[in-house]
Design an enzyme around this catalytic site. Structure first.
Site, mmCIF file in Angstrom:
data_model
loop_
_atom_site.group_PDB
_atom_site.id
_atom_site.type_symbol
_atom_site.label_atom_id
_atom_site.label_comp_id
_atom_site.label_asym_id
_atom_site.label_seq_id
_atom_site.Cartn_x
_atom_site.Cartn_y
_atom_site.Cartn_z
ATOM 1 N N ARG A 249 -32.722 11.649 -28.648
ATOM 2 C CA ARG A 249 -32.144 12.936 -28.298
ATOM 3 C C ARG A 249 -31.491 13.550 -29.539
ATOM 4 O O ARG A 249 -31.044 12.834 -30.435
ATOM 5 C CB ARG A 249 -31.114 12.777 -27.175
ATOM 6 C CG ARG A 249 -31.719 12.262 -25.874
ATOM 7 C CD ARG A 249 -30.660 12.028 -24.810
ATOM 8 N NE ARG A 249 -31.270 11.556 -23.566
ATOM 9 C CZ ARG A 249 -31.537 10.282 -23.296
ATOM 10 N NH1 ARG A 249 -31.231 9.337 -24.182
ATOM 11 N NH2 ARG A 249 -32.091 9.944 -22.154
ATOM 12 N N HIS A 346 -35.148 19.107 -27.878
ATOM 13 C CA HIS A 346 -35.599 18.239 -26.788
ATOM 14 C C HIS A 346 -37.115 18.266 -26.659
ATOM 15 O O HIS A 346 -37.725 17.334 -26.130
ATOM 16 C CB HIS A 346 -34.951 18.669 -25.467
ATOM 17 C CG HIS A 346 -34.968 17.599 -24.424
ATOM 18 N ND1 HIS A 346 -33.977 16.647 -24.310
ATOM 19 C CD2 HIS A 346 -35.862 17.310 -23.448
ATOM 20 C CE1 HIS A 346 -34.253 15.827 -23.318
ATOM 21 N NE2 HIS A 346 -35.395 16.213 -22.774
ATOM 22 N N ARG A 349 -39.199 15.297 -27.753
ATOM 23 C CA ARG A 349 -39.340 14.173 -26.832
ATOM 24 C C ARG A 349 -40.481 14.431 -25.841
ATOM 25 O O ARG A 349 -41.241 13.522 -25.505
ATOM 26 C CB ARG A 349 -38.016 13.948 -26.094
ATOM 27 C CG ARG A 349 -36.935 13.394 -27.003
ATOM 28 C CD ARG A 349 -35.531 13.485 -26.386
ATOM 29 N NE ARG A 349 -35.402 12.734 -25.147
ATOM 30 C CZ ARG A 349 -35.201 11.430 -25.062
ATOM 31 N NH1 ARG A 349 -35.163 10.701 -26.176
ATOM 32 N NH2 ARG A 349 -35.051 10.845 -23.900
ATOM 33 N N HIS A 373 -35.320 6.407 -21.319
ATOM 34 C CA HIS A 373 -35.217 6.960 -19.976
ATOM 35 C C HIS A 373 -34.840 5.867 -18.987
ATOM 36 O O HIS A 373 -35.198 4.702 -19.167
ATOM 37 C CB HIS A 373 -36.556 7.562 -19.541
ATOM 38 C CG HIS A 373 -36.822 8.911 -20.129
ATOM 39 N ND1 HIS A 373 -38.065 9.489 -20.138
ATOM 40 C CD2 HIS A 373 -35.995 9.802 -20.744
ATOM 41 C CE1 HIS A 373 -37.999 10.674 -20.718
ATOM 42 N NE2 HIS A 373 -36.760 10.886 -21.099
ATOM 43 N N TYR A 383 -33.796 -4.846 -11.724
ATOM 44 C CA TYR A 383 -34.469 -6.070 -12.145
ATOM 45 C C TYR A 383 -35.187 -5.947 -13.488
ATOM 46 O O TYR A 383 -35.361 -6.919 -14.201
ATOM 47 C CB TYR A 383 -35.484 -6.490 -11.073
ATOM 48 C CG TYR A 383 -34.843 -6.890 -9.775
ATOM 49 C CD1 TYR A 383 -34.359 -8.185 -9.585
ATOM 50 C CD2 TYR A 383 -34.691 -5.979 -8.743
ATOM 51 C CE1 TYR A 383 -33.744 -8.551 -8.397
ATOM 52 C CE2 TYR A 383 -34.083 -6.333 -7.552
ATOM 53 C CZ TYR A 383 -33.619 -7.621 -7.379
ATOM 54 O OH TYR A 383 -33.016 -7.981 -6.216
#
Length: 410
Positions: A249, A346, A349, A373, A383
């Protein structure tokens, strides 16, 4: 003979004159007019409480309260008694509710809601939230009791924001007002969330994403960056190239201290406290982010270190080297290159996500983790601790020419 009625007439009430001592004119059913030596005339009701004790209830002064109005209030009081309710207590409770209602203004309730939410927000979010409410909502409806507000009151406030060209802010504050009403309902201060019904009162927003070029436009972008017709400083040009290579970012790049970079090992680890999900007040992600660096990225960092390595930050502010450059630096640089409205910080990305998946064929999970993310599935996120470092390292070290060669006109 017809029995003479004891009820008062309007003329009797009007002609009642003061005497040396107070006296009463009875109308029946406990209602009477009390006339004081000062000339004041007060309607009162004498009744027996539910426990059998005698009590009196005032209905107000004459002529403000007429004979007919006094009789109507007597009837209301008698109905309350029949239903097991003391009319004096009912009156006192109504007064108390009215005082509370007047005190529970929209601003008061909004600030209470805000206080419950602040612990879960970042400092920046909290500051922006209260500033918006104070600037746009409180001046319009803040002093009004929340239970007395009408749809129109809120619509007017929101449309004023929309009319000045701040449609996005208007929609956001509409959602905030809905949350404040929901809080008020839960506290028993109102019965209805007015904002829930307001689905079409503001202009429909078009779904939009951060502007980003696609892979086919990369050769032209890199050519413009190389020619430097925008006459940008070298650190700014390096920042733009790094954005193409590391996919972090904008804030994560420009606020990077040199202490996070190991040039010998060509390694960059961002502490979790600096990451977007690490800044969450509730359940922050405490995983440090490994930025997999390509040879090109390491070369750029070494070049940059020769320029700014003596200070704290990779990209120090020109006016104050103890602070990093602002978030707008990247955006302004793109505008000077002629990419205003076509590319944003941005957007690098978004470009990375689409290009690496579509042109280089990497799995979504690998690219997602490189972009730091959060997994959308909360159960899976509990998990899945995989960092995919091996695949990410291999992916990051693919030369930029691989992407350029896939561009349609390269």
């Amino acid at each position: 003979m017809t029995k003479k009625s004891d009820a008062l007439t309007a003329l009797q009430v009007k002609n009642a004159k003061p005497k040396e001592k107070p006296y009463k004119l009875f109308d029946g059913g406990g209602l009477y007019l009390e006339v004081a030596p000062t000339g004041s005339r007060i309607w009162r009701l004498k009744y027996r409480q539910l426990n059998g004790k005698e009590n009196r209830l005032s209905f107000g002064p004459y002529p403000e309260i007429t004979l007919q109005e006094a009789r109507e209030r007597r009837l209301e009081a008698r109905k309350l008694l029949l239903n097991g309710v003391d009319p004096a207590k009912y009156r006192d409770d109504a007064k108390r509710r009215a005082v509370e209602q007047a005190a529970n203004t929209f601003e008061k309730i909004a600030r209470e809601w805000y206080a419950t939410k602040v612990p879960t927000w970042s400092a920046r979010t909290a500051k922006n939230m209260i500033q918006r409410l104070e600037a746009d909502i409180f001046p319009e409806i803040g002093s009004r009791p929340i239970d007395e507000l009408k749809h129109r009151d809120i619509i007017i406030a929101l449309r004023k924001i929309e009319e000045r060209g701040a449609a996005e802010i208007a929609h956001r504050l509409k959602a905030v007002c809905s949350k404040i009403f929901s809080y008020a309902i839960q506290c028993g201060l109102t019965d209805r969330n007015l904002v829930v019904d307001m689905k079409d009162v503001l202009k429909t927003r078009r779904a939009s994403h951060f502007a980003a070029i696609d892979a086919d436009e990369l050769p032209a972008f890199l050519g413009s960056l190389e020619r430097n017709e925008a006459r940008m400083f070298q650190p700014t040009r390096i920042a733009l190239r790094l954005m193409l290579l590391v996919f972090v970012r904008t804030s994560e790049l420009i606020e990077t201290p040199w202490s996070e970079i190991n040039l010998e090992k060509c390694e960059w680890i961002i502490p979790w406290q600096r990451m977007k999900r690490g800044k969450l007040t509730v359940n922050p992600d405490t995983t440090n982010h490994h930025v997999c660096l390509s040879r090109q990225a390491c070369d750029l960092l070494r070049e940059l270190h020769a320029i700014t390595g003596g200070g704290k930050y990779l990209f120090p502010n020109q006016r104050d080297h103890k602070r990093p450059i602002s978030n707008n630096t990247i955006l302004v640089a793109l505008e000077r290159m002629g990419y205003k409205g076509r590319m944003t910080g941005h957007g690098f990305r978004a470009l990375a996500m689409s290009t690496i998946k579509e042109r280089l064929g990497y799995r979504h999970e690998v690219v997602d983790r490189q972009l730091a993310h959060a997994p959308k599935d909360k159960v899976a996120s509990a998990y899945d601790r995989a960092q995919f470092l091996a695949e990410r390292s291999k992916m990051s070290k693919r030369p930029l020419s691989d992407v350029l060669s896939s561009a349609s006109y390269c």
